[in-house]
Design a protein around this motif. Structure first.
Motif, PDB file in Angstrom:
ATOM      1  N   ARG A 159       1.323  -0.943   0.154  1.00 17.02           N
ATOM      2  CA  ARG A 159       0.067   0.148   0.158  1.00 17.02           C
ATOM      3  C   ARG A 159       1.160   1.759   0.414  1.00 17.02           C
ATOM      4  N   VAL A 160       0.780   2.208  -1.104  1.00 15.33           N
ATOM      5  CA  VAL A 160       1.299   3.715  -0.801  1.00 15.33           C
ATOM      6  C   VAL A 160       0.467   4.310  -0.528  1.00 15.33           C
ATOM      7  N   MET A 161       0.696   5.045   0.642  1.00 17.16           N
ATOM      8  CA  MET A 161      -0.321   6.217   1.225  1.00 17.16           C
ATOM      9  C   MET A 161       0.357   7.781   1.456  1.00 17.16           C
ATOM     10  N   LEU A 162       0.187   8.514   1.571  1.00 14.41           N
ATOM     11  CA  LEU A 162       0.338  10.378   1.763  1.00 14.41           C
ATOM     12  C   LEU A 162       0.470  10.188   3.594  1.00 14.41           C
ATOM     13  N   ASP A 163       1.269  10.457   4.441  1.00 20.36           N
ATOM     14  CA  ASP A 163       1.189  10.480   5.440  1.00 20.36           C
ATOM     15  C   ASP A 163       2.203  12.118   6.050  1.00 20.36           C
ATOM     16  N   ARG A 164       0.455  12.667   7.501  1.00 23.41           N
ATOM     17  CA  ARG A 164       1.354  13.924   7.440  1.00 23.41           C
ATOM     18  C   ARG A 164       1.098  14.094   9.335  1.00 23.41           C
ATOM     19  N   LYS A 165       1.372  12.823   9.646  1.00 24.96           N
ATOM     20  CA  LYS A 165       0.927  13.132  11.189  1.00 24.96           C
ATOM     21  C   LYS A 165       1.781  12.699  10.937  1.00 24.96           C
ATOM     22  N   ASN A 166       2.346  13.811  13.185  1.00 27.42           N
ATOM     23  CA  ASN A 166       3.557  13.533  13.726  1.00 27.42           C
ATOM     24  C   ASN A 166       4.934  13.807  12.908  1.00 27.42           C
ATOM     25  N   ARG A 167       5.219  14.278  12.091  1.00 23.71           N
ATOM     26  CA  ARG A 167       6.160  15.474  10.947  1.00 23.71           C
ATOM     27  C   ARG A 167       5.830  16.624  11.578  1.00 23.71           C
ATOM     28  N   GLY A 168       5.093  17.231  11.794  1.00 21.87           N
ATOM     29  CA  GLY A 168       5.343  18.815  11.607  1.00 21.87           C
ATOM     30  C   GLY A 168       4.624  19.228  10.430  1.00 21.87           C
ATOM     31  N   GLY A 169       4.414  18.131   9.618  1.00 21.65           N
ATOM     32  CA  GLY A 169       3.281  19.611   8.203  1.00 21.65           C
ATOM     33  C   GLY A 169       4.152  18.598   7.119  1.00 21.65           C
ATOM     34  N   LYS A 170       5.107  18.070   7.264  1.00 23.19           N
ATOM     35  CA  LYS A 170       5.775  18.139   6.109  1.00 23.19           C
ATOM     36  C   LYS A 170       5.195  16.101   5.378  1.00 23.19           C
ATOM     37  N   ALA A 171       5.109  16.618   3.950  1.00 21.08           N
ATOM     38  CA  ALA A 171       4.572  15.095   4.110  1.00 21.08           C
ATOM     39  C   ALA A 171       5.604  14.184   3.311  1.00 21.08           C
ATOM     40  N   VAL A 172       5.406  13.142   3.785  1.00 10.36           N
ATOM     41  CA  VAL A 172       6.474  11.654   3.647  1.00 10.36           C
ATOM     42  C   VAL A 172       5.044  10.272   2.893  1.00 10.36           C
ATOM     43  N   THR A 173       5.547  10.079   1.577  1.00 11.23           N
ATOM     44  CA  THR A 173       5.283   8.566   1.400  1.00 11.23           C
ATOM     45  C   THR A 173       5.204   7.455   2.244  1.00 11.23           C
ATOM     46  N   LEU A 174       4.654   6.356   2.368  1.00 13.99           N
ATOM     47  CA  LEU A 174       4.373   5.709   3.796  1.00 13.99           C
ATOM     48  C   LEU A 174       4.255   4.257   2.297  1.00 13.99           C
ATOM     49  N   VAL A 175       4.922   3.218   2.206  1.00 14.65           N
ATOM     50  CA  VAL A 175       4.787   2.514   2.093  1.00 14.65           C
ATOM     51  C   VAL A 175       4.861   0.826   2.915  1.00 14.65           C
ATOM     52  N   GLN A 201      10.460  10.669   1.965  1.00 11.88           N
ATOM     53  CA  GLN A 201      10.669  12.193   2.077  1.00 11.88           C
ATOM     54  C   GLN A 201      10.051  12.651   0.568  1.00 11.88           C
ATOM     55  N   GLY A 202       8.944  13.509   0.983  1.00 13.72           N
ATOM     56  CA  GLY A 202       7.836  14.321   0.064  1.00 13.72           C
ATOM     57  C   GLY A 202       7.039  13.277  -0.585  1.00 13.72           C
ATOM     58  N   ASP A 203       5.654  13.847  -1.868  1.00 16.72           N
ATOM     59  CA  ASP A 203       5.324  13.418  -2.978  1.00 16.72           C
ATOM     60  C   ASP A 203       5.470  12.815  -3.111  1.00 16.72           C
ATOM     61  N   PHE A 204       5.239  11.234  -3.515  1.00 12.54           N
ATOM     62  CA  PHE A 204       6.484  10.862  -4.914  1.00 12.54           C
ATOM     63  C   PHE A 204       5.212   9.686  -5.191  1.00 12.54           C
ATOM     64  N   ARG A 205       3.787   9.433  -4.471  1.00 11.85           N
ATOM     65  CA  ARG A 205       3.255   8.332  -4.657  1.00 11.85           C
ATOM     66  C   ARG A 205       2.901   7.633  -5.815  1.00 11.85           C
ATOM     67  N   ASP A 206       3.216   8.605  -6.847  1.00 11.39           N
ATOM     68  CA  ASP A 206       2.698   8.040  -8.080  1.00 11.39           C
ATOM     69  C   ASP A 206       3.917   7.429  -8.734  1.00 11.39           C
ATOM     70  N   LYS A 207       4.957   8.205  -8.423  1.00 16.05           N
ATOM     71  CA  LYS A 207       6.373   7.237  -9.378  1.00 16.05           C
ATOM     72  C   LYS A 207       6.974   6.541  -8.250  1.00 16.05           C
TER      73      LYS A 207
END
Length: 117
Positions: A43-59, A94-100
């Motif tokens: 599962r590939v998702m975008l996560d912003r929780k507990n990261r100071g508003g920074k986006a993280v791509t989570l696999v 680190q960052g929004d790279f869901r599609d890639k």
């Protein structure tokens, strides 16, 4: 993977023994099950929780050894050109790279779905 915490039930109810030769019998945990890439359901998702508003791509959903997880994480970080980490069976990029990341994992032969918003 993290080793499982030991709780009272793991010892069969024995809390203390006066026998100096006594040892607890531990269940055989065995090695992590190695699955081929096409049997893994990631599962590939975008996560912003507990990261100071920074986006993280989570696999999430990877099943295998820590070495294979680290190898996959390194490949994704290199292809995306960003930092990240492999923790607790999940890969953080680190960052929004869901599609890639989705396309890269599909090329590697994984079954991948985009999850979340």
């Amino acid at each position: 993977m993290k080793p499982k915490k030991k709780i009272l039930n793991d010892f069969g109810g024995i809390m203390y023994s006066t026998d100096p030769a006594f040892s607890y019998e531990e269940a055989n945990t065995g090695a992590a099950e190695e699955l081929s890439n096409n049997q893994q359901d990631l599962r590939v998702m975008l996560d912003r929780k507990n990261r100071g508003g920074k986006a993280v791509t989570l696999v999430a959903g990877f099943r295998g050894s820590d070495e294979m997880l680290d190898k996959l994480c390194k490949m994704l970080k290199t292809k995306c050109g960003v930092g990240g980490a492999a923790k607790d069976g999940e890969i953080l990029i680190q960052g929004d790279f869901r599609d890639k990341v989705l396309l890269l994992l599909q090329k590697e032969g994984f079954k991948v779905k985009k999850s979340g918003g």
